[in-house]
Design an enzyme around this catalytic site. Structure first.
Site, PDB file in Angstrom:
ATOM      1  N   ASP A  13      -9.416   5.684   7.819  1.00  0.00           N
ATOM      2  CA  ASP A  13      -8.912   5.106   6.570  1.00  0.00           C
ATOM      3  C   ASP A  13      -9.663   3.811   6.265  1.00  0.00           C
ATOM      4  O   ASP A  13      -9.049   2.776   5.988  1.00  0.00           O
ATOM      5  CB  ASP A  13      -7.407   4.845   6.720  1.00  0.00           C
ATOM      6  N   ALA A  54       0.835  -1.197   0.000  1.00  0.00           N
ATOM      7  CA  ALA A  54       0.000   0.000   0.000  1.00  0.00           C
ATOM      8  C   ALA A  54       0.873   1.252   0.000  1.00  0.00           C
ATOM      9  O   ALA A  54       2.079   1.198  -0.248  1.00  0.00           O
ATOM     10  CB  ALA A  54      -0.947  -0.027   1.197  1.00  0.00           C
ATOM     11  N   ALA A  64       3.365   1.324   3.460  1.00  0.00           N
ATOM     12  CA  ALA A  64       4.134   0.130   3.798  1.00  0.00           C
ATOM     13  C   ALA A  64       3.615  -1.065   3.014  1.00  0.00           C
ATOM     14  O   ALA A  64       2.598  -0.973   2.321  1.00  0.00           O
ATOM     15  CB  ALA A  64       4.022  -0.143   5.302  1.00  0.00           C
ATOM     16  N   GLN A  65       4.324  -2.178   3.122  1.00  0.00           N
ATOM     17  CA  GLN A  65       3.833  -3.432   2.568  1.00  0.00           C
ATOM     18  C   GLN A  65       3.865  -4.495   3.656  1.00  0.00           C
ATOM     19  O   GLN A  65       4.582  -4.376   4.647  1.00  0.00           O
ATOM     20  CB  GLN A  65       4.632  -3.855   1.344  1.00  0.00           C
TER      21      GLN A  65
END
Length: 436
Positions: free
Chosen positions: A283, A131, A134-135
């Site tokens: 979010d 994303a 971060a991942q």
């Protein structure tokens, strides 16, 4: 405590210029993507929208976290935006290009202070989600043998967020000087709030603190879950937590999840956050929500939050209560009295316009009321009467907007107004109004 990015102070002019040029280059590339995609398809509105969506995805992806976040939020509003555009923007939720595993290893080992193989019995090299900030990788925590999700921050995110903040605030200030209506809408204030939130989100220590607070707030609700942290494997750039094999939105019915129950849980969750806790997950796009049978909801990616004071929670509840009950005089007064600045030439004309608008909304029935859309229409009235909209509730408005979008996708008959009125009434200590 929120940690400031080391790049968030004085931004070097050379890097700032480089970032502006990158934005211009990305905009030109996106224009090329639009024309190329348009040329591949038969002409028509659907083709134009798909081409536009792919161009916007390219632009957001090239520019990084701040702009990806805007695209993610837009992708949740299928009830307001055309379906082809939403379908393309949806790819920004968790399909952002990943960074290399060698970089992942370096960040984890540097931040946690031990070799990766000592910490984890297994660590998937391919991310399960990538994303804006971060991942995430699936791994097995060696100390307990449990499967965990390891979130690793992008290596260049802090500098990019600082540069985007400087550029966007400069653009916001310039536009407010040139267009008075944007100053009344508090464009710069809204951008400042949004950029600050993205910066906070880029520090994973903040997300860990948010996780602990959310789990405490909802400890009494078994339908609402947040992943448990592996505390000894959390740092500013790495967050390790239990792996929850939840169901995605598109698979709900096939996996035996009660759709109406999870919608109720989602609405209850957002309303408790906004009207009781004053601490809001801001979010809530579909990539950050999972479901567990028979009717549980799991919220992920807790970096972006909004906080509301007791006074502001009550003021916001009063506003929504007045809007739902058709009390246009109170709606007009609340917007006017709470405005940071105002220059109303004719208050009676302003009040009359708000009253007429609210009566029209009320006459359509609560079941047809889209709260976030109606507030946007009220903002247009405020602009014309030179009343500045407040910016500090930007993230709360985003939470309600994404929650309304989620509810309408899963249960199209949902009325957000009907769902939130009992909570608004409880916050105000008043009986819930009866729909006409």
């Amino acid at each position: 405590m929120t940690r400031a990015s080391p790049a968030a102070g004085t931004v070097p002019r050379r890097r700032l210029v480089r970032r502006v040029l990158q934005m211009l280059r990305a905009a030109l590339e996106a224009s090329g993507v639009f024309l190329r995609e348009l040329g591949r398809s038969p002409r028509g509105q659907q083709a134009v929208l798909r081409a536009l969506g792919r161009a916007l995805v390219h632009l957001c992806t090239r520019l990084g976290a701040t702009f990806i976040k805007v695209g993610q939020i837009a992708s949740t509003r299928a009830d307001l935006l055309p379906a082809p555009l939403v379908a393309e923007l949806a790819t920004l939720r968790d399909q952002v290009p990943p960074f290399p595993f060698a970089t992942v290893r370096e960040i984890v080992e540097q931040d946690l202070g031990r070799p990766l193989d000592e910490l984890f019995a297994d660590f998937g090299e391919a991310p399960i989600a990538a994303a804006s900030v971060a991942q995430v990788h699936r791994a097995i925590w060696r100390a307990s043998g449990e499967t965990v999700a390891v979130k690793v921050r992008r290596p260049d995110i802090l500098e990019k967020v600082a540069l985007d903040r400087a550029i966007l605030l400069s653009v916001g200030r310039t536009l407010e000087r040139l267009v008075a209506s944007l100053r009344l809408l508090s464009l710069e204030g809204a951008l400042r709030t949004f950029c600050a939130a993205v910066e906070i989100q880029s520090h994973l220590r903040n997300e860990a603190e948010h996780n602990r607070r959310f789990r405490a707030n909802f400890a009494d609700d078994p339908d609402i879950r947040f992943p448990r942290l592996v505390e000894e494997a959390c740092s500013d750039a790495v967050l390790t937590m239990e792996f929850i094999e939840g169901v995605r939105e598109e698979d709900l019915e096939a996996r035996g999840v009660d759709v109406h129950r999870v919608v109720d849980a989602g609405m209850r969750c957002v309303c408790r956050m906004v009207f009781l806790h004053g601490f809001v997950h801001a979010d809530l796009h579909p990539g950050n929500v999972r479901f567990v049978p028979p009717g549980g909801i799991v919220l992920l990616d807790l970096g972006l939050v909004g906080t509301i004071s007791d006074a502001d929670r009550r003021s916001f509840a009063e506003l929504l209560f007045a809007l739902a009950t058709g009390d246009g005089v109170t709606v007009a007064r609340l917007f006017h009295d709470n405005a940071p600045t105002r220059a109303v030439r004719d208050y009676r004309a302003y009040e009359r316009e708000i009253v007429d608008f609210v009566e029209h909304v009320r006459a359509r029935g609560l079941e047809h009321l889209q709260v976030t859309l109606e507030i946007a229409r009220i903002f247009d009235i405020l602009r014309r009467h030179r009343i500045q909209a407040r910016s500090h509730l930007t993230l709360v408005n985003l939470a309600l907007m994404t929650a309304e979008g989620l509810g309408k996708r899963l249960a199209p008959e949902l009325s957000l107004t009907s769902a939130i009125l009992p909570w608004v009434s409880e916050a105000l200590g008043r009986p819930a109004p009866i729909a006409p």
